[in-house]
Design a protein around this motif. Sequence first.
Motif, PDB file in Angstrom:
ATOM      1  N   ALA A 505      -4.997 -15.951 -43.774  1.00  0.00           N
ATOM      2  CA  ALA A 505      -5.841 -16.589 -42.762  1.00  0.00           C
ATOM      3  C   ALA A 505      -6.045 -18.061 -43.085  1.00  0.00           C
ATOM      4  O   ALA A 505      -6.048 -18.913 -42.183  1.00  0.00           O
ATOM      5  CB  ALA A 505      -7.192 -15.873 -42.670  1.00  0.00           C
ATOM      6  N   TYR A 506      -6.176 -18.378 -44.372  1.00  0.00           N
ATOM      7  CA  TYR A 506      -6.445 -19.771 -44.743  1.00  0.00           C
ATOM      8  C   TYR A 506      -5.247 -20.679 -44.457  1.00  0.00           C
ATOM      9  O   TYR A 506      -5.428 -21.876 -44.198  1.00  0.00           O
ATOM     10  CB  TYR A 506      -6.830 -19.867 -46.212  1.00  0.00           C
ATOM     11  N   GLN A 507      -4.047 -20.143 -44.512  1.00  0.00           N
ATOM     12  CA  GLN A 507      -2.876 -20.950 -44.150  1.00  0.00           C
ATOM     13  C   GLN A 507      -2.992 -21.469 -42.720  1.00  0.00           C
ATOM     14  O   GLN A 507      -2.709 -22.636 -42.444  1.00  0.00           O
ATOM     15  CB  GLN A 507      -1.608 -20.114 -44.300  1.00  0.00           C
ATOM     16  N   PHE A 508      -3.436 -20.613 -41.800  1.00  0.00           N
ATOM     17  CA  PHE A 508      -3.625 -21.046 -40.423  1.00  0.00           C
ATOM     18  C   PHE A 508      -4.847 -21.936 -40.276  1.00  0.00           C
ATOM     19  O   PHE A 508      -4.847 -22.877 -39.475  1.00  0.00           O
ATOM     20  CB  PHE A 508      -3.760 -19.826 -39.499  1.00  0.00           C
ATOM     21  N   VAL A 509      -5.904 -21.643 -41.066  1.00  0.00           N
ATOM     22  CA  VAL A 509      -7.109 -22.480 -41.029  1.00  0.00           C
ATOM     23  C   VAL A 509      -6.783 -23.902 -41.453  1.00  0.00           C
ATOM     24  O   VAL A 509      -7.207 -24.874 -40.813  1.00  0.00           O
ATOM     25  CB  VAL A 509      -8.213 -21.884 -41.928  1.00  0.00           C
ATOM     26  N   SER A 510      -6.029 -24.051 -42.538  1.00  0.00           N
ATOM     27  CA  SER A 510      -5.686 -25.384 -43.029  1.00  0.00           C
ATOM     28  C   SER A 510      -4.794 -26.137 -42.048  1.00  0.00           C
ATOM     29  O   SER A 510      -4.800 -27.376 -42.032  1.00  0.00           O
ATOM     30  CB  SER A 510      -4.989 -25.281 -44.397  1.00  0.00           C
ATOM     31  N   ASP A 511      -4.045 -25.392 -41.221  1.00  0.00           N
ATOM     32  CA  ASP A 511      -3.218 -26.023 -40.186  1.00  0.00           C
ATOM     33  C   ASP A 511      -3.953 -26.133 -38.853  1.00  0.00           C
ATOM     34  O   ASP A 511      -3.359 -26.518 -37.841  1.00  0.00           O
ATOM     35  CB  ASP A 511      -1.928 -25.224 -39.974  1.00  0.00           C
ATOM     36  N   GLU A 512      -5.259 -25.759 -38.874  1.00  0.00           N
ATOM     37  CA  GLU A 512      -6.113 -25.818 -37.681  1.00  0.00           C
ATOM     38  C   GLU A 512      -5.546 -24.989 -36.535  1.00  0.00           C
ATOM     39  O   GLU A 512      -5.577 -25.389 -35.373  1.00  0.00           O
ATOM     40  CB  GLU A 512      -6.363 -27.263 -37.240  1.00  0.00           C
ATOM     41  N   MET A 513      -5.067 -23.815 -36.892  1.00  0.00           N
ATOM     42  CA  MET A 513      -4.536 -22.881 -35.882  1.00  0.00           C
ATOM     43  C   MET A 513      -5.443 -21.656 -35.850  1.00  0.00           C
ATOM     44  O   MET A 513      -5.088 -20.574 -36.312  1.00  0.00           O
ATOM     45  CB  MET A 513      -3.094 -22.491 -36.230  1.00  0.00           C
ATOM     46  N   ILE A 514      -6.651 -21.851 -35.321  1.00  0.00           N
ATOM     47  CA  ILE A 514      -7.631 -20.767 -35.302  1.00  0.00           C
ATOM     48  C   ILE A 514      -7.136 -19.572 -34.507  1.00  0.00           C
ATOM     49  O   ILE A 514      -7.501 -18.424 -34.788  1.00  0.00           O
ATOM     50  CB  ILE A 514      -8.981 -21.273 -34.727  1.00  0.00           C
ATOM     51  N   GLU A 515      -6.270 -19.805 -33.521  1.00  0.00           N
ATOM     52  CA  GLU A 515      -5.781 -18.711 -32.691  1.00  0.00           C
ATOM     53  C   GLU A 515      -5.051 -17.661 -33.522  1.00  0.00           C
ATOM     54  O   GLU A 515      -5.194 -16.456 -33.298  1.00  0.00           O
ATOM     55  CB  GLU A 515      -4.827 -19.243 -31.608  1.00  0.00           C
ATOM     56  N   TYR A 516      -4.274 -18.121 -34.503  1.00  0.00           N
ATOM     57  CA  TYR A 516      -3.509 -17.197 -35.342  1.00  0.00           C
ATOM     58  C   TYR A 516      -4.281 -16.758 -36.588  1.00  0.00           C
ATOM     59  O   TYR A 516      -3.923 -15.766 -37.213  1.00  0.00           O
ATOM     60  CB  TYR A 516      -2.183 -17.838 -35.748  1.00  0.00           C
ATOM     61  N   ALA A 517      -5.327 -17.489 -36.936  1.00  0.00           N
ATOM     62  CA  ALA A 517      -6.177 -17.090 -38.066  1.00  0.00           C
ATOM     63  C   ALA A 517      -7.192 -16.047 -37.646  1.00  0.00           C
ATOM     64  O   ALA A 517      -7.773 -15.370 -38.501  1.00  0.00           O
ATOM     65  CB  ALA A 517      -6.897 -18.313 -38.641  1.00  0.00           C
ATOM     66  N   ALA A 518      -7.430 -15.901 -36.339  1.00  0.00           N
ATOM     67  CA  ALA A 518      -8.517 -15.046 -35.865  1.00  0.00           C
ATOM     68  C   ALA A 518      -8.325 -13.580 -36.236  1.00  0.00           C
ATOM     69  O   ALA A 518      -9.260 -12.930 -36.725  1.00  0.00           O
ATOM     70  CB  ALA A 518      -8.658 -15.194 -34.348  1.00  0.00           C
ATOM     71  N   LEU A 519      -7.126 -13.036 -36.013  1.00  0.00           N
ATOM     72  CA  LEU A 519      -6.906 -11.605 -36.260  1.00  0.00           C
ATOM     73  C   LEU A 519      -7.026 -11.252 -37.743  1.00  0.00           C
ATOM     74  O   LEU A 519      -7.758 -10.306 -38.082  1.00  0.00           O
ATOM     75  CB  LEU A 519      -5.557 -11.163 -35.694  1.00  0.00           C
ATOM     76  N   PRO A 520      -6.353 -11.965 -38.682  1.00  0.00           N
ATOM     77  CA  PRO A 520      -6.564 -11.631 -40.099  1.00  0.00           C
ATOM     78  C   PRO A 520      -8.007 -11.852 -40.543  1.00  0.00           C
ATOM     79  O   PRO A 520      -8.537 -11.075 -41.347  1.00  0.00           O
ATOM     80  CB  PRO A 520      -5.604 -12.563 -40.839  1.00  0.00           C
TER      81      PRO A 520
END
Length: 543
Positions: A505-520
């Motif tokens: 989840a943090y990989q997407f958070v650091s890339d500011e992609m909350i849409e893909y971080a939401a499910l994990p």
Amino acid sequence: MISRINLYKLLPWAVTCLLIAPILALILSAFQIDDSGSFQHLIDTVLWDYSLNTLLMVLGVITLSCIFALPVAWFVACCEFPGRSILQWALMLPLALPPYIVAIVYTDLLDFSGPVQHFLRALMGWQQPSDYYFPDIRTISGAIIILSLALYPYLYLLLRGAFLGQSGGLFQAARTLGLSPLRAFLRVSLPLSRTALAVGLSLIAMETLGDFATVHYFSVSTLTTAVYNTWLELGSLTTAAKISSLMLLALVILISLENYSRRRQKLYQGSGSTHTELRFVLQGWRKWGVLTFSWGLFFFAFILPLAVLFYYASLYFSQSFNLSLWKYTLNSVWLATIVASLSLLIALIVNFYQRLSPGVLARATIRLSSLGYALPGTVVAIAVLIPLTSLDLWFNRQLVEYGYSRVGLLFSGTLFILVAGYLVRFSAIAVGSIDSSLAQVSPSLDSASRTLGQSAAQTIRRVNLPLITRGMLSAFILVFIEAMKELPTALLLRPFNFETLATYAYQFVSDEMIEYAALPALLIVLIGLVPFIVVSRLMEKSS
């Protein structure tokens, strides 16, 4: 051959030594000469700014958490109002949300392109950022608010228990003497809860000091981010160890000062009526004020972030749900299960040593084995890496010496180091839970069992363990939840090609992609939420 009596004394100390060995290695490494000059460069440039930011973060979070937790703990414990039975456990649920997830949710909501500012521009006819002022959440103030929303349940939980345990007669006596409810609270209830307040604020301070993801996402430089950057970007493990040792020293001083300030404090409370029996009913504006504050806090700390995660998870479910996510979920669950099981075993070993041989030495094993929880995850990672890397080098040299091939990084390059780091960090939770459970079991039961001819092992199995089943379950679940959420230790120590839900989840958070971080992120919350509710209900029944 070591006798059985010696074994039960040696085993707790062996476990304790393994848990504190990384801390000792960290301190020794800090005294090594820094050939790269990185540490001196940090002192000359940014170290003091990082230290000031860290101090401001800690002071800000404990102050705001106190503002959040103190009133609601008092309301729930000592007042009667609609929805109190739901709020008393619901206010603890924000602990299931990782702070960095709350940070990205509020950033998405409050940024210039977010729905809040978009609505204001549409409503007021503003076009450019220069047309109006809106506070920037990506500041140290924003980080303080986010961490306070995520961490206040630590203090709420302890204060609620302290208020419930107080004699309601004392508060009623103060009211009879003419004090208003507010003055009676400030002069009677709050001083009696000083220990719970101090412990809760200490926990929040340690969690704030150890936070990496939130401050890194908000670009707030603290000592924790300095440890991460000097290790991974500058490649200087010695410099990282020096900064970590400074953080460890600060924690020791903080805890020592807090204990020293309470050295003469002894509180004895009668067994008379409790606040549960003497809750006063709120009416009028007081009732609506309490409802607004309590439900508002719960909404902003838990309901709103969870709703945003549900929204994005459902919207991007087909893109987010894949075999990798399933694999990382299994990684997280079985890793947390292993860590929770081993932590529970460690807690039983050191606590039953104290039970069978009470004294200074036995108590020391409990205190020493709990030191790791005071360390931030980044510091724990450094502390564990140093001795295990040395052990790998020594082991490979021995293999070569005896004519065998090298096996590589057997300890520091596998899941062994990740489990070790989690154990150093979270064993204290299980130790404390079992310690408090055993304290409620009368020693006379042990004496009666021994009088009836039962051995020490039989007494533990037939008398003690059944009586602390609830404490064991709580210890397991609490460690499981913390291990599911842990990010800094996993980021720094995980082997290649190994991800947990938190790191994924943090990989997407650091890339500011909350849409893909939401499910994990939602899976982290939901997997931890069910056992968390179980623990909350157990604690409610025992209070």
